[in-house]
Design a protein around this motif. Structure first.
Motif, short mmCIF file in Angstrom:
data_model
loop_
_atom_site.label_atom_id
_atom_site.label_comp_id
_atom_site.label_asym_id
_atom_site.label_seq_id
_atom_site.Cartn_x
_atom_site.Cartn_y
_atom_site.Cartn_z
N PHE A 16 0.78 -1.16 -0.09
CA PHE A 16 -0.11 -0.22 -0.09
C PHE A 16 0.84 1.37 0.00
O PHE A 16 0.37 2.43 -0.31
N VAL A 17 2.13 1.24 0.57
CA VAL A 17 3.05 2.17 0.42
C VAL A 17 3.35 2.66 -1.07
O VAL A 17 3.40 3.92 -1.33
N ALA A 19 1.61 1.95 -3.68
CA ALA A 19 0.24 2.21 -4.35
C ALA A 19 0.01 3.65 -4.81
O ALA A 19 0.39 4.53 -3.45
N TYR A 48 -6.23 6.22 -9.39
CA TYR A 48 -5.62 5.92 -7.74
C TYR A 48 -6.60 4.70 -7.40
O TYR A 48 -6.25 3.81 -6.76
N GLU A 49 -8.06 4.97 -7.39
CA GLU A 49 -8.87 4.16 -6.93
C GLU A 49 -8.83 2.74 -7.57
O GLU A 49 -8.76 1.52 -7.01
N ILE A 52 -5.67 0.91 -6.13
CA ILE A 52 -5.71 0.36 -5.03
C ILE A 52 -6.71 -0.63 -4.90
O ILE A 52 -6.56 -1.88 -4.20
N GLU A 92 -22.48 2.25 -3.45
CA GLU A 92 -21.42 3.04 -2.56
C GLU A 92 -21.81 2.23 -1.43
O GLU A 92 -22.91 1.89 -0.72
N ARG A 102 -9.37 -1.96 5.99
CA ARG A 102 -10.01 -0.64 6.51
C ARG A 102 -9.59 0.02 7.25
O ARG A 102 -9.39 1.27 7.51
N SER A 103 -8.47 -0.48 8.30
CA SER A 103 -7.64 0.46 9.16
C SER A 103 -6.80 1.22 8.63
O SER A 103 -6.27 2.33 9.26
N LEU A 104 -6.32 1.08 7.39
CA LEU A 104 -5.49 2.00 6.48
C LEU A 104 -6.47 3.17 6.09
O LEU A 104 -5.85 4.08 5.36
N GLY A 105 -7.57 3.02 6.00
CA GLY A 105 -8.47 4.07 5.52
C GLY A 105 -9.19 3.75 4.21
O GLY A 105 -10.07 4.24 3.50
N PHE A 106 -8.82 2.63 3.48
CA PHE A 106 -9.50 2.09 2.49
C PHE A 106 -10.75 1.31 2.95
O PHE A 106 -10.86 1.03 4.13
N ALA A 108 -13.88 1.59 2.00
CA ALA A 108 -15.15 2.07 2.34
C ALA A 108 -16.24 1.79 1.41
O ALA A 108 -17.26 2.29 1.41
N MET A 110 -16.19 2.69 -1.76
CA MET A 110 -16.44 3.81 -2.61
C MET A 110 -15.49 3.93 -4.04
O MET A 110 -15.58 4.66 -4.65
N GLY A 111 -14.60 2.83 -4.08
CA GLY A 111 -13.70 2.54 -5.07
C GLY A 111 -14.35 2.83 -6.59
O GLY A 111 -13.86 3.77 -7.20
N ASP B 31 -12.11 10.41 7.35
CA ASP B 31 -11.00 9.57 7.55
C ASP B 31 -10.81 8.47 6.43
O ASP B 31 -9.91 7.84 6.23
N LEU B 32 -12.14 8.08 6.00
CA LEU B 32 -12.06 7.24 4.77
C LEU B 32 -11.73 7.78 3.50
O LEU B 32 -12.20 8.74 3.09
N LEU B 33 -10.71 7.36 2.96
CA LEU B 33 -9.72 7.77 2.00
C LEU B 33 -10.67 7.91 0.73
O LEU B 33 -10.58 9.23 -0.16
N SER B 34 -11.35 6.97 0.43
CA SER B 34 -12.21 7.15 -1.16
C SER B 34 -13.39 8.03 -0.71
O SER B 34 -13.65 8.70 -1.73
N MET B 37 -11.89 11.47 -1.39
CA MET B 37 -11.47 11.50 -3.01
C MET B 37 -13.02 11.62 -3.59
O MET B 37 -12.82 12.56 -4.68
N MET B 50 -6.37 10.48 10.06
CA MET B 50 -5.56 9.58 9.37
C MET B 50 -4.21 10.10 8.84
O MET B 50 -4.24 11.03 7.95
N ASN B 52 -1.48 7.97 7.65
CA ASN B 52 -0.22 7.13 7.04
C ASN B 52 0.17 7.64 5.65
O ASN B 52 -0.42 8.87 5.23
N VAL B 53 0.97 7.04 4.81
CA VAL B 53 1.55 7.47 3.58
C VAL B 53 0.52 7.75 2.68
O VAL B 53 0.50 8.35 1.66
N ASN B 54 -0.76 6.88 2.60
CA ASN B 54 -1.84 6.96 1.73
C ASN B 54 -2.59 8.47 1.79
O ASN B 54 -3.09 8.82 0.96
N LEU B 61 -3.57 13.75 -4.87
CA LEU B 61 -4.40 13.55 -5.99
C LEU B 61 -5.60 14.28 -5.98
O LEU B 61 -6.29 14.72 -6.99
#
Lengths: 140, 108
Positions: A16-17, A19, A48-49, A52, A92, A102-106, A108, A110-111, B31-34, B37, B50, B52-54, B61
């Motif tokens: 993910f780093v 990405a 980006y979506e 990911i 959605e 999810r803990s990384l913030g992804f 959701a 929504m991609g 905090d939810l990245l998508s 965006m 949030m 982190n590097v993301n 972006l």
């Protein structure tokens, strides 16, 4: 610009780093080409979506961005598990991502909706067990 | 108002300020990245916990003008190095999200 310009990227499925590297590079390239900021924003977020998604679900893949005189076309191709129910995946909030993701913030859900939101046209070709190819077009 | 002026006025802690003269306009909290965006607009202040590097990639972006980390959240140094390299402004405040948003209200 009568011919298209093509940018090709391999998306690393491990991290993910890393990405986002392809998307950020595309953003830079489009800026150098002098495209409008809002177009650049839409292209780079949609890409980006997709990147990911390839990291979360498909162990990476390849991304090609073609810049034409009147449009930008992004093709994301992976050999992942495929999408079982595309209509559900387009909703959605629907996600099959893990808690770690999810803990990384992804994750959701929504991609894919964001990819559709920011592009003029999106075509999903997917076969379960074989892979997914997504073609997105942004008109200039 | 510029990012630099906003940070000075409110006493936020600048963590990465490669583009201090950018204009701030509006704010998005999440905090939810998508989600960010999908909803944040260019030049927004992005208020989040949030770090982190993301977060940096999403900020770049989405073209937000400043990532404002609430609750005194501090990213790792490596994340700030990436922010500097990518031209992403990052600052921190000890305020919780709600209070931080209220503080920004007059300025963005």
């Amino acid at each position: 610009m009568s011919d298209k310009l093509t940018f090709h990227f391999d998306v690393d499925g491990e991290s993910f780093v890393s990405a986002g590297q392809a998307s950020v590079q595309v953003k830079k390239n489009l800026r150098e080409l002098g495209l409008p900021p809002e177009v650049i924003r839409r292209v780079s977020i949609a890409m980006y979506e997709g990147e990911i998604n390839m990291v979360i679900h498909a162990n990476g893949g390849v991304a090609d961005v073609d810049v034409y005189e009147d449009k930008v076309v992004i093709v994301l191709d992976d050999k992942g598990p495929g999408i079982k129910d595309v209509a559900l995946a387009m909703q959605e909030g629907y996600s099959t991502a893990s808690d770690q993701v999810r803990s990384l913030g992804f994750g959701a859900g929504m991609g894919l909706p964001n990819m559709k939101r920011y592009t003029d046209d999106m075509v999903i070709e997917t076969v379960v067990g074989v892979g997914t190819k997504i073609t997105m077009t942004i008109r200039l | 108002m510029t990012v630099k002026d906003l940070i000075e006025k409110h006493g936020f802690t600048p963590l990465s300020l490669p583009d201090p003269e950018r204009t701030v306009s509006g704010c998005y909290i999440g905090d939810l990245l998508s989600w960010v965006m999908g909803r944040a607009k260019g030049d927004n202040v992005w208020l989040t916990i949030m770090s982190n590097v993301n977060t940096v990639a999403v900020a770049s972006l989405s073209d937000v003008s400043l990532v404002l980390l609430a609750e005194n959240v501090r990213p790792e140094d490596a994340v700030l190095s990436v922010a500097e390299a990518k031209g992403v402004n990052v600052a921190a405040t000890e305020l919780p999200l709600y209070e931080a948003a209220l503080a920004l209200r007059q300025d963005v």
